[in-house]
Design a protein around this motif. Structure first.
Motif, short mmCIF file in Angstrom:
data_model
loop_
_atom_site.label_atom_id
_atom_site.label_comp_id
_atom_site.label_asym_id
_atom_site.label_seq_id
_atom_site.Cartn_x
_atom_site.Cartn_y
_atom_site.Cartn_z
N PRO A 21 4.49 64.09 -5.29
CA PRO A 21 4.50 64.82 -4.02
C PRO A 21 4.54 63.85 -2.85
CG PRO A 21 2.30 64.83 -4.97
CD PRO A 21 3.19 64.18 -5.98
N GLN A 22 5.39 64.11 -1.90
CA GLN A 22 5.51 63.28 -0.71
C GLN A 22 5.42 64.17 0.53
OE1 GLN A 22 9.33 61.37 -1.12
NE2 GLN A 22 8.41 59.51 -1.96
N GLN A 23 4.75 63.65 1.55
CA GLN A 23 4.71 64.32 2.84
C GLN A 23 5.66 63.61 3.80
OE1 GLN A 23 0.64 65.87 4.12
NE2 GLN A 23 0.08 64.21 2.73
N VAL A 24 6.54 64.36 4.40
CA VAL A 24 7.50 63.83 5.37
C VAL A 24 7.11 64.39 6.74
CG1 VAL A 24 9.92 63.67 6.04
CG2 VAL A 24 9.29 63.78 3.61
N ILE A 25 6.74 63.49 7.65
CA ILE A 25 6.19 63.90 8.95
C ILE A 25 7.21 63.60 10.03
CG2 ILE A 25 4.30 63.58 10.60
CD1 ILE A 25 3.79 62.32 7.10
N GLU A 26 7.43 64.57 10.91
CA GLU A 26 8.39 64.38 11.99
C GLU A 26 7.85 65.04 13.27
OE1 GLU A 26 13.11 65.18 13.06
OE2 GLU A 26 12.24 65.97 11.20
N TYR A 27 7.59 64.21 14.30
CA TYR A 27 7.12 64.67 15.61
C TYR A 27 8.13 64.23 16.67
CZ TYR A 27 2.35 66.25 14.52
OH TYR A 27 1.26 66.96 14.07
N ASP A 28 8.35 65.04 17.67
CA ASP A 28 9.13 64.58 18.82
C ASP A 28 8.16 64.10 19.90
OD1 ASP A 28 8.20 66.86 20.18
OD2 ASP A 28 10.09 67.97 19.94
N HIS A 29 8.73 63.63 21.03
CA HIS A 29 7.91 63.00 22.06
C HIS A 29 6.89 63.98 22.64
CE1 HIS A 29 7.08 59.77 24.90
NE2 HIS A 29 7.10 60.67 25.90
N ALA A 30 7.30 65.20 22.86
CA ALA A 30 6.39 66.19 23.45
C ALA A 30 5.25 66.52 22.48
CB ALA A 30 7.17 67.45 23.82
N ALA A 31 5.58 66.62 21.21
CA ALA A 31 4.54 66.93 20.22
C ALA A 31 3.54 65.78 20.10
CB ALA A 31 5.19 67.21 18.87
N LEU A 32 4.04 64.54 20.17
CA LEU A 32 3.15 63.40 20.14
C LEU A 32 2.26 63.38 21.38
CD1 LEU A 32 2.23 60.79 18.75
CD2 LEU A 32 4.08 59.59 19.96
N ALA A 33 2.82 63.75 22.51
CA ALA A 33 2.04 63.79 23.75
C ALA A 33 0.86 64.74 23.64
CB ALA A 33 2.94 64.18 24.92
N GLU A 34 1.05 65.81 22.92
CA GLU A 34 -0.01 66.83 22.79
C GLU A 34 -1.24 66.28 22.09
OE1 GLU A 34 -0.66 71.33 20.97
OE2 GLU A 34 1.37 70.51 21.17
N VAL A 35 -1.05 65.34 21.15
CA VAL A 35 -2.18 64.82 20.40
C VAL A 35 -2.52 63.38 20.79
CG1 VAL A 35 -1.77 66.35 18.43
CG2 VAL A 35 -0.67 64.10 18.50
N ARG A 36 -1.86 62.88 21.82
CA ARG A 36 -2.03 61.49 22.25
C ARG A 36 -3.49 61.14 22.51
NH1 ARG A 36 0.45 59.54 28.10
NH2 ARG A 36 -0.50 57.43 28.19
N ALA A 37 -4.16 61.95 23.30
CA ALA A 37 -5.55 61.65 23.66
C ALA A 37 -6.45 61.68 22.43
CB ALA A 37 -6.03 62.65 24.71
N GLY A 38 -6.19 62.61 21.52
CA GLY A 38 -7.02 62.70 20.32
C GLY A 38 -6.88 61.49 19.43
#
Length: 457
Positions: free
Chosen positions: A414-431
């Protein structure tokens, strides 16, 4: 009240096979889970000795390769000067000469196991965590698999089907097969095994047996052109199972499918003759095989003991069966009631569990630890060995408490493939930054912040 430590090991006064199979009487005891485990019949000394011997065999193959394999073939198989890499003409000759009835049965088994294995390949699933944030769970086959097929006391052509088909269904493109050289066949792999391999399109075959085969598949043998595999699978005796433990971490392995086990849980409604036949069907595999009956019916226990004595004396492998039944791994176990039978079975975690119960279908869900569960008296283990469509390569030695039998999933990662765009990364940046700083790993946070640096200057 007796404790587990005082559980009696008696012989039946009326059974003609009392001298060969012991009776473990657990009635009237209040057993904790650890007490129940202690009461389980196991040939623990044999397994400990097998592990030590297997480690030495695997190490010899790792360090000296073909030379070790030839020495082991002469010592264990009585074969020398044979072709370890099986020539194509040997496979073709075996395929041409196989009994048509056997060929037909193998083809039917291949079809059934292929259909059963197809259900074991999970579909990829994508989860949208939020806008622009996605995780895909996918299942990747290993590149190369090595399958071991026993051929000593029994040339298990059916195991070719059980190992190769799931690997193919999983998408494995490179499969190497190993099976012992046969003195009776001039040092060749048993022809029925070769015929089964031919039906499945397997052309990389090695005449190597036992723990040495597991070591060769795991480490590779350059002199033979045998490249290491990613996963090793297949049944065998306790030495084969122990060798898998030795190479674990070098390669992936399926469960330690060692000497076979059958546990029959039965009530007073059961047919003693059918139970006896099923116990002996597994005892004929190997002197280390385990055959156990658990019942709350003293009358049934006596009937089974008598039936086993009669049948064991006339079966083709009577001496082998007698030794298996006489070993510490075989027994008739008397319990107070169904609840105690369930607890014992789940502690034992047998390779094969047969339920000969009046309400077998309803009761099956309570028997949670077993390699495979055979429900009702018309579903013998022999069916699973060949034509049920299930897989007969199953965990032994109690490993069914936490391990699965062989399936397509054995050859999948099993493999997890993760894909975020810039806006999605911004949402969790502070965390991310907050948690990185809390763990005193500031560079983790810096890696995120770098994606928000002002690049206009």
């Amino acid at each position: 009240m007796r404790t587990a430590a005082s559980a009696t090991s008696t012989t039946s006064s009326t059974s003609r096979k009392a001298e060969r199979v012991r009776t473990i009487d657990l009635r009237g005891q209040s057993l904790s889970p650890s007490d129940m485990l202690a009461a389980v019949p196991r040939a623990t000394q044999a397994r400990a000795e097998a592990l030590e011997a297997a480690a030495a065999i695997v190490e010899a193959v790792r360090t000296t390769g073909e030379a070790a394999l030839r020495e082991q073939a002469e010592r264990f198989d009585g074969v020398s000067g044979h072709a370890i890499r099986v020539p194509a003409e040997h496979v073709a000759e075996a395929a041409a000469s196989v009994d048509p009835a056997v060929r037909s049965a193998l083809e039917a088994a291949i079809d059934r196991v292929r259909r059963g294995s197809a259900a074991q390949v999970p579909a990829s699933q994508t989860t949208d965590i939020g806008p622009g944030a996605r995780i895909t769970q996918r299942w990747q086959p290993v590149t190369r698999a090595g399958v071991y097929i026993p051929g000593g006391k029994a040339p298990l052509a059916s195991s070719v089907v059980m190992n190769v088909v799931p690997a193919q269904v999983a998408g494995v493109t490179s499969i190497a097969l190993a099976s012992p050289p046969q003195a009776a066949h001039g040092g060749r792999v048993h022809p029925t095994i070769l015929a089964a391999a031919s039906l499945l399109g397997i052309d990389e075959i090695y005449a190597i047996g036992g723990a040495g085969a597991i070591g060769a598949l795991a480490h590779g043998v350059a002199d033979l052109g045998l490249d290491p595999v990613d996963v090793v699978s297949g049944p065998g005796n306790n030495y084969v199972a122990s060798a898998k433990r030795v190479v674990a971490g070098v390669v992936g392995t399926d469960s330690e499918a060692g000497a076979t086990e059958i546990l029959v849980v039965a009530d007073a409604s059961a047919d003693a003759a059918l139970i006896a036949a099923d116990l002996i069907s597994q005892a004929e595999h190997d002197e280390q095989a385990s055959a156990v009956l658990v019942t709350d019916s003293v009358e049934l226990a006596e009937q089974v003991a008598s039936a086993v004595a009669d049948l064991a004396a006339t079966t083709a492998h009577a001496a082998r069966v007698a030794e298996a039944l006489a070993g510490p791994q075989s027994a008739i176990v008397l319990v107070d009631d169904r609840a105690m039978a369930e607890a014992f079975s789940n502690a034992y975690a047998p390779e094969h569990l047969e339920l000969h119960l009046a309400d077998a279908s309803a009761a099956a869900e309570r028997f949670t630890s077993a390699g495979a569960v055979f429900v009702g008296d018309q579903t013998p283990v022999s069916l699973g060995d060949y034509m049920a469509g299930s897989n007969h390569v199953l965990p032994t030695g109690g490993q069914a408490r936490y391990a699965a039998g062989l399936g397509a999933y054995t050859f999948l990662r099993p493999q997890q493939v993760i894909e975020y765009d810039h806006a999605a990364l911004a949402e969790v940046r502070a965390g991310v930054v907050a948690l990185a700083n809390a763990e005193i790993l500031p560079a983790h946070g810096d890696a995120v912040e770098a994606r928000f640096a002002d690049t206009s200057r």
